[in-house]
Design a protein around this motif. Structure first.
Motif, PDB file in Angstrom:
ATOM      1  N   ALA A   1       0.854  -1.195   0.000  1.00  0.00           N
ATOM      2  CA  ALA A   1       0.000   0.000   0.000  1.00  0.00           C
ATOM      3  C   ALA A   1       0.886   1.240   0.000  1.00  0.00           C
ATOM      4  O   ALA A   1       1.971   1.249   0.585  1.00  0.00           O
ATOM      5  CB  ALA A   1      -0.924   0.021   1.220  1.00  0.00           C
ATOM      6  N   SER A   2       0.424   2.291  -0.662  1.00  0.00           N
ATOM      7  CA  SER A   2       1.115   3.576  -0.686  1.00  0.00           C
ATOM      8  C   SER A   2       0.057   4.664  -0.791  1.00  0.00           C
ATOM      9  O   SER A   2      -0.724   4.698  -1.745  1.00  0.00           O
ATOM     10  CB  SER A   2       2.090   3.639  -1.868  1.00  0.00           C
ATOM     11  N   GLU A   3       0.022   5.547   0.215  1.00  0.00           N
ATOM     12  CA  GLU A   3      -1.043   6.540   0.273  1.00  0.00           C
ATOM     13  C   GLU A   3      -0.463   7.895   0.686  1.00  0.00           C
ATOM     14  O   GLU A   3       0.294   7.992   1.658  1.00  0.00           O
ATOM     15  CB  GLU A   3      -2.097   6.113   1.299  1.00  0.00           C
ATOM     16  N   ALA A   4      -0.804   8.923  -0.069  1.00  0.00           N
ATOM     17  CA  ALA A   4      -0.420  10.291   0.298  1.00  0.00           C
ATOM     18  C   ALA A   4      -1.400  10.766   1.356  1.00  0.00           C
ATOM     19  O   ALA A   4      -2.452  11.335   1.061  1.00  0.00           O
ATOM     20  CB  ALA A   4      -0.442  11.196  -0.926  1.00  0.00           C
ATOM     21  N   VAL A   5      -1.062  10.533   2.615  1.00  0.00           N
ATOM     22  CA  VAL A   5      -1.999  10.776   3.709  1.00  0.00           C
ATOM     23  C   VAL A   5      -1.903  12.189   4.275  1.00  0.00           C
ATOM     24  O   VAL A   5      -2.853  12.677   4.898  1.00  0.00           O
ATOM     25  CB  VAL A   5      -1.774   9.744   4.827  1.00  0.00           C
ATOM     26  N   LEU A   6      -0.759  12.853   4.087  1.00  0.00           N
ATOM     27  CA  LEU A   6      -0.543  14.164   4.689  1.00  0.00           C
ATOM     28  C   LEU A   6       0.220  15.062   3.718  1.00  0.00           C
ATOM     29  O   LEU A   6       0.851  14.569   2.771  1.00  0.00           O
ATOM     30  CB  LEU A   6       0.247  14.021   6.000  1.00  0.00           C
ATOM     31  N   PRO A   7       0.190  16.388   3.953  1.00  0.00           N
ATOM     32  CA  PRO A   7       0.958  17.291   3.086  1.00  0.00           C
ATOM     33  C   PRO A   7       2.451  17.017   3.180  1.00  0.00           C
ATOM     34  O   PRO A   7       2.930  16.374   4.122  1.00  0.00           O
ATOM     35  CB  PRO A   7       0.610  18.685   3.635  1.00  0.00           C
ATOM     36  N   ALA A   8       3.188  17.521   2.208  1.00  0.00           N
ATOM     37  CA  ALA A   8       4.632  17.313   2.181  1.00  0.00           C
ATOM     38  C   ALA A   8       5.279  17.880   3.433  1.00  0.00           C
ATOM     39  O   ALA A   8       4.887  18.931   3.939  1.00  0.00           O
ATOM     40  CB  ALA A   8       5.228  17.954   0.931  1.00  0.00           C
TER      41      ALA A   8
END
Length: 514
Positions: free
Chosen positions: A232-239
Motif C-alpha cells: 500500500a502507498s497513500e499520500a496521507v498528509l501534506p509534504a
C-alpha cells in the motif's frame, strides 16, 4: 687402500653381520672411515636421510662405502625341512602357533569391546551431565543478564555521585560511553509510593516473563521478511516530515504531519480512518496505546495531546517549549514527554495531569523512549544520549559518540540494547549491560526513524530508504526504496507489516503479497 682390500678379503672368509640389522648382508659394504660392515641398501638410505654413520655418528657419504665381494652360496635348508614328515611337523607347529595367536587376539578383542562399551556408557552419561550443566549455566546467565541493566545504571549512578569533578582537559574521549550526572534542578512534583510500587511490580513481572517468552507462532521469519513487497502507498498528509506508529496487535497505524494534522490508517483496508484535528504546528511523534483505544501525539505547538481513536480529544498536556517526543510506560497508565525547554515530564494518561517534571540545564531534548521494563528512560540531548533512573530521576549514564543531533532512539524488546539514530548518518547500538557502543550502522543519510519489532529479531531504520536488519548478525535483510527521506518507521503485529512515512507525506506499507 691395500689394507682395506686385505680386510675385505679376510671378511669374505668369515661370518659377516650388518651393524644395523644384525643379519648377514646380501650386498655387504664397509665404511672406509669406521670399518663397520653394513647392508648396502640399508646404510645408503640412512646416509641419504642423515648424512652420518649410523654407528659412530661421523659424517659419511655413499662414496665412503666400499663393496665387499663374497661368494654367492645357497643357504642350506633346516634339518627338519629335508623330509616330508619333517615339513608336515613344521606346518603343524606353525598352525598351532597361529591358532594360539588367533585365540589370544579374540580374547583381546572381547576385552577391548567390553572396555569400549563401558567407555561409551560413561561418555553418554557425561554428555547428559554436561547438557544439564550447560542449561543451568545458560539459565543463570539469562537471569544475570536481565538483572544487569538495572544494576549497571544503579552502579553508574553511585559512581557519578561519588566521582570528583574533572577539568576540561581531563574529559574522556567523546566516542566512549560513560556514567554522568549533570546538574539537575529540583523536579516539579514527585512519584508517590503507589506509583513507584506499580512501576516496580510491572518491571518485575515483565522481566520474569520475558525469560521464558517465545516469539508468537505466526512470527515473521527473516526469509519471509526478505520477500516483503509494497502492499500500500497513500499520500496521507501534506509534504513535510511525517511520523508514524503501528498498533502492537491491530491493523492500525497513526501518522502525524508537518501541518499539525494526525490521521489513523486502516492497514487491512488500506484506507484513511479517523482524523485527529487540534495541533497547530508540526507533529513530532505519535504513539498508539497497545491495550486501550488511545493515541498520544506531541507537537511544536508546545503541547502533547491524548485522543480517543474515534477522533475525540481527551486531554491537552501543556508545555513551555516544543514537545519533541512522547513515550508510553509499560504499565499503560503513564507517559513521558520530552521538551525543548530542557525538561522531561511524566503524565497520568487517564487524568491528563502532570505527575513529575524533571528540568535539566544541559540542553533541550530531541527524543525520548522508555525501556521495556519501565524503570529506565532514554533521552536525546544534542549529540548525547542520556539514561535516567525514573524512580530517582537521576541521569545515571550518558552515551557519547554521535557527532550530530540524536533524532530518534529505540530499546530492544529484551532490554539489553539501545539503538540511537542521528543526523550524522549513523545508527549506534549500545549495550546497556556494559554501557558501551558495540556496533554502528551507516545507512548513508540522516536517520529519521528507528523501530524494533516486538520479538526483538529485527530493527527497522528509516534514512534515505527503509532498511531492516537482523539483530543477531546485524546484516541487512531487506531495503525498500523511497521517493523522499524516510522520517518514521514501525512494525505491526508479529512483524507481519512494516510501515514507513517520508518527507513527501506518503505512508507506505510493506508485507507479504500473498
Amino acid at each position: 687402500a691395500q689394507e682395506v682390500h686385505c680386510l675385505a678379503h679376510g671378511l669374505a672368509h668369515c661370518a659377516m653381520f650388518c651393524a644395523i640389522s644384525g643379519n648377514a648382508p646380501e650386498h655387504p659394504v664397509i665404511s672406509t672411515k669406521s670399518g663397520h660392515l653394513f647392508e648396502q641398501s640399508v646404510v645408503e638410505k640412512y646416509i641419504e636421510s642423515t648424512g652420518k654413520c649410523p654407528v659412530t655418528g661421523e659424517p659419511l657419504e655413499a662414496a665412503d662405502l666400499l663393496p665387499v665381494k663374497v661368494a654367492s652360496t645357497v643357504k642350506p635348508r633346516p634339518l627338519a625341512a629335508t623330509s616330508i614328515p619333517g615339513m608336515l611337523s613344521l606346518f603343524q607347529t606353525e598352525w598351532d602357533a597361529l591358532m594360539l595367536e588367533t585365540h589370544s587376539l579374540k580374547q583381546q578383542l572381547e576385552t577391548v569391546r567390553q572396555e569400549l562399551g563401558h567407555a561409551l556408557y560413561n561418555h553418554d552419561a557425561a554428555c547428559r551431565v554436561i547438557a544439564r550443566l550447560i542449561k543451568e549455566r545458560d539459565d543463570a546467565r539469562q537471569a544475570l543478564a536481565e538483572a544487569q541493566p538495572s544494576a549497571a545504571v544503579a552502579a553508574a549512578a553511585v559512581a557519578a555521585a561519588s566521582a570528583p569533578p574533572t577539568s576540561k582537559g581531563g574529559e574522556p574521549a567523546a566516542k566512549r560511553a560513560k556514567a554522568a550526572a549533570p546538574a539537575v534542578e529540583s523536579s516539579a512534583g514527585e512519584l508517590t509510593p503507589e506509583i513507584i510500587a506499580s512501576f516496580e511490580a510491572t518491571s518485575k513481572t515483565l522481566s520474569k516473563g520475558r525469560k521464558k517468552r517465545q516469539p508468537p507462532a505466526d512470527q515473521t521469519s527473516a526469509e519471509a521478511l526478505a520477500a516483503f513487497g509494497e502492499v500500500a502507498s497513500e499520500a496521507v498528509l501534506p509534504a513535510g516530515p511525517v511520523c508514524v506508529d503501528v498498533h502492537a496487535s491491530e491493523p492500525l497505524a497513526a501518522a502525524g504531519g508537518a501541518d499539525g494534522s494526525v490521521i489513523l490508517f486502516d492497514c487491512a483496508k488500506g484506507a484513511v480512518g479517523a482524523k485527529l484535528a487540534g495541533h497547530s504546528k508540526r507533529v513530532n511523534a505519535v504513539r498508539l496505546h497497545p491495550s486501550k483505544p488511545l493515541a498520544l501525539t506531541c507537537s511544536q505547538d508546545k503541547s502533547a495531546r491524548i485522543w480517543n481513536t474515534d477522533g475525540t480529544q481527551l486531554h491537552v498536556l501543556s508545555h513551555s517549549g516544543d514537545v519533541t517526543g512522547v513515550t508510553l510506560h509499560a504499565t499503560g497508565d503513564y507517559c513521558v514527554t520530552s521538551c525543548s525547554d530542557k525538561s522531561w515530564s511524566l503524565f497520568d494518561i487517564d487524568r491528563g495531569s502532570c505527575v513529575l517534571r524533571v528540568p535539566d540545564g544541559s540542553g533541550g531534548y530531541t527524543c525520548a523512549g522508555f525501556h521495556p521494563d519501565g524503570l529506565i528512560l532514554g533521552t536525546g540531548v544534542d549529540s548525547v544520549v542520556r539514561i535516567w533512573d525514573v524512580k530517582s530521576q537521576q541521569n545515571v549514564a550518558s552515551f557519547e559518540g554521535h557527532t550530530g543531533t540524536v533524532t530518534c532512539l529505540a530499546f530492544s524488546e529484551n532490554g539489553y540494547y539501545l539503538a540511537t539514530g542521528s543526523a550524522d548518518t549513523t545508527v549506534k547500538m549500545w549495550d546497556l549491560r556494559k554501557l558501551k557502543n558495540f556496533h554502528t550502522i551507516e545507512p548513508g543519510a540522516a536517520v529519521g526513524g528507528l523501530a524494533f519489532d516486538n520479538s526483538g529479531l529485527f530493527l527497522a531504520v528509516g534514512s534515505a530508504d527503509t532498511s531492516v536488519y537482523d539483530t543477531k548478525t546485524w546484516g541487512t535483510i531487506k531495503s525498500f526504496a523511497s521517493g523522499a527521506a524516510v522520517s518514521g518507521v514501525g512494525f505491526g503485529r508479529s512483524a507481519a507489516t512494516l510501515a514507513a512515512t517520508s518527507a513527501d507525506g506518503i505512508l507506505k506499507l510493506y508485507g507479504s503479497s500473498s
